[in-house]
Design a protein around this motif. Structure first.
Motif, PDB file in Angstrom:
ATOM      1  N   LEU A 221       0.912  -1.331  -0.100  1.00 12.06           N
ATOM      2  CA  LEU A 221      -0.219  -0.437  -0.111  1.00 12.06           C
ATOM      3  C   LEU A 221       0.710   1.340   0.024  1.00 12.06           C
ATOM      4  O   LEU A 221       0.246   1.801  -0.799  1.00 12.06           O
ATOM      5  CB  LEU A 221      -1.368   0.103   1.060  1.00 12.06           C
TER       6      LEU A 221
ATOM      7  N   VAL B 225      -6.185   4.546  -2.746  1.00 13.80           N
ATOM      8  CA  VAL B 225      -5.627   2.461  -3.084  1.00 13.80           C
ATOM      9  C   VAL B 225      -6.753   2.029  -2.491  1.00 13.80           C
ATOM     10  O   VAL B 225      -6.399   2.214  -1.195  1.00 13.80           O
ATOM     11  CB  VAL B 225      -4.216   2.076  -3.026  1.00 13.80           C
TER      12      VAL B 225
ATOM     13  N   ARG C 254      -7.915  -2.182  -2.571  1.00 13.88           N
ATOM     14  CA  ARG C 254      -7.552  -3.034  -2.302  1.00 13.88           C
ATOM     15  C   ARG C 254      -7.632  -4.888  -1.686  1.00 13.88           C
ATOM     16  O   ARG C 254      -8.294  -4.482  -0.966  1.00 13.88           O
ATOM     17  CB  ARG C 254      -5.580  -3.602  -2.719  1.00 13.88           C
TER      18      ARG C 254
ATOM     19  N   THR D 256      -6.669  -4.266  -7.547  1.00  8.55           N
ATOM     20  CA  THR D 256      -6.281  -3.014  -7.032  1.00  8.55           C
ATOM     21  C   THR D 256      -6.474  -1.661  -7.927  1.00  8.55           C
ATOM     22  O   THR D 256      -6.688  -1.589  -8.950  1.00  8.55           O
ATOM     23  CB  THR D 256      -5.179  -3.064  -6.905  1.00  8.55           C
TER      24      THR D 256
ATOM     25  N   THR E 135     -13.774   1.937  -7.842  1.00  7.90           N
ATOM     26  CA  THR E 135     -13.459   0.630  -7.116  1.00  7.90           C
ATOM     27  C   THR E 135     -14.416  -0.443  -7.282  1.00  7.90           C
ATOM     28  O   THR E 135     -14.443  -2.024  -7.372  1.00  7.90           O
ATOM     29  CB  THR E 135     -12.557   0.710  -5.763  1.00  7.90           C
TER      30      THR E 135
END
Length: 426
Positions: free
Chosen positions: A188, A213, A215, A294, A337
């Motif tokens: 990260l 970010v 993930r 990601t 996402t």
């Protein structure tokens, strides 16, 4: 159901997708044997009696501690006969409560789904247990001989039955959890530093950037097809459309709208990249869609117009941060996402980390610009002192709907703005 690739898919040669009643019927007719990720149960879960463990909690924790799987109620384990259950007796809320009470740490992502045959005569209940990055999960209960004494054990699946972890297995399970956590934190931080370096390479003045970010907590299903440039562009377009369908979002365009001028994603390192950094038009935006699910999003938050309000240009106010655009960034990273996870059929929770970073110098102070009324902007008196912003995190599921995503975006936005002494609403 969250999982898109299971033991049933593999046995039947089915493409990735939700488990349906027909798949269970075929697997039972073919006498698919139990395994570490498939458990047949003839009867619905029963409440724990005095001096007994909660069997459902034990079975769920065992699968979560191994590699996840399906527990299917309504199929006899010895013969694979499809006996069915009474769907009216399946109290999924109570089952979820048992798991919350007896399994620690908390296990997110567990789902209970009733399925019924097309003719309505036979039903089953499917418990979809995710492989947990927080393993080992312990099962808590009391013993009949000592009712006040709490005991905890760590179950796991050993081929077709449940066993208990020995001390050395429990030690390894905890070591693996800590290793996963350290690796995730390192990756990260690498992605955040990579984004910061990429967007500031050609910056000539102080700026503030939203960097986020997201993930997946688990790897992609094995059968997922590799993303192409066309599919990456499609994901972004679908996410943009999903945002536009919410009326309250139309007044606050975010980075997804800004990326509309980018026609074709370009290849990156195991990812597709979209950016407007060199176009010289609109806000600077940088995004990466990785093949493993990601998502990285960076957008310039700087607000320069307000400097005209202050006659003393030499006063070191710091970098001005656009509050409304920050809210749009939080909304867009959650939506993008989620859309990529849907496209990849990701059966995992997602961990999202976001921060506001100084573009040229890490110690550049930040000041929020808020909009109290349409067309009127200002810096609140109590927020005029320079701030530094610490990263914030949230989690959500790939299958979450728009309301759940809005809550996740609001959580990010609130946590970031609270560091300025503000608590606005998206």
């Amino acid at each position: 159901m969250a999982r898109s690739w299971t033991r049933l898919h593999e046995h039947l040669g089915a493409p990735p997708g939700p488990v349906d009643f027909g798949m269970i019927e075929k697997a039972a007719a073919g006498r698919l044997a139990e395994s570490d990720d498939l458990d047949w149960k003839e009867h619905l879960p029963q409440p724990p009696f005095e001096g007994r463990w909660n069997e459902l909690a034990k079975d769920v924790a065992a699968m979560a501690n191994t590699r996840g799987g399906l527990i299917i109620f309504g199929v006899r384990d010895t013969t694979c006969e499809l006996t069915g259950i009474n769907p009216g007796e399946a109290n999924t809320d109570q089952y979820a409560q048992w798991i919350r009470n007896h399994v620690h740490p908390y296990l997110p992502g567990l789902t209970f789904t009733p399925l019924t045959s097309p003719d309505g005569t036979t039903s089953v209940l499917v418990a979809d247990v995710p492989a947990s990055p927080m393993a080992p999960h312990l099962v808590y209960g009391t013993a009949a001989r000592d009712k006040d004494q709490q005991a905890a054990v760590a179950p796991y699946r050993d081929r077709d039955h449940t066993a208990w972890m020995a001390e050395h297995q429990l030690e390894r399970a905890y070591r693996d959890r800590f290793t996963r956590g350290a690796h995730a934190d390192d990756l990260l931080q690498y992605l955040v530093d990579h984004a910061r370096q990429t967007v500031t390479t050609h910056q000539r003045e102080a700026s503030a950037w939203f960097i986020a970010v997201a993930r997946p907590e688990r790897p992609l299903p094995r059968a997922v097809t590799r993303m192409t440039s066309e599919s990456a562009g499609f994901v972004v377009a679908e996410a943009r459309e999903r945002v536009a369908q919410q009326p309250h979002n139309r007044l606050a365009p975010g980075p997804l709208t800004g990326l509309e001028i980018v026609s074709t994603p370009r290849p990156g390192l195991r990812c597709w990249v979209l950016n407007t950094l060199s176009l010289g038009a609109g806000r600077e935006i940088y995004a990466e869609l990785h093949h493993d699910g990601t998502v990285l999003l960076a957008a310039n938050l700087s607000w320069r117009a307000l400097t005209n309000h202050y006659p003393d240009r030499s006063q070191p106010f710091g970098v001005l941060v656009h509050q409304d655009y920050l809210g749009a960034c939080c909304r867009d990273i959650c939506t993008l996402t989620s859309q990529l996870a849907r496209h990849l059929r990701l059966d995992s929770g997602l961990l999202l980390n976001a921060t506001i970073a100084a573009g040229t110098e890490r110690n550049t102070p930040l000041l929020p610009v808020v909009q109290d009324f349409p067309g009127f902007t200002d810096i609140p008196d109590h927020a005029r002192r320079p701030h530094k912003v610490q990263p914030v995190t949230t989690t959500f599921l790939s299958a979450d709907g728009d309301e759940a995503l809005k809550e996740s975006a609001q959580e990010l936005f609130t946590d970031l703005m609270n560091q300025f002494g503000l608590d606005p609403q998206l």
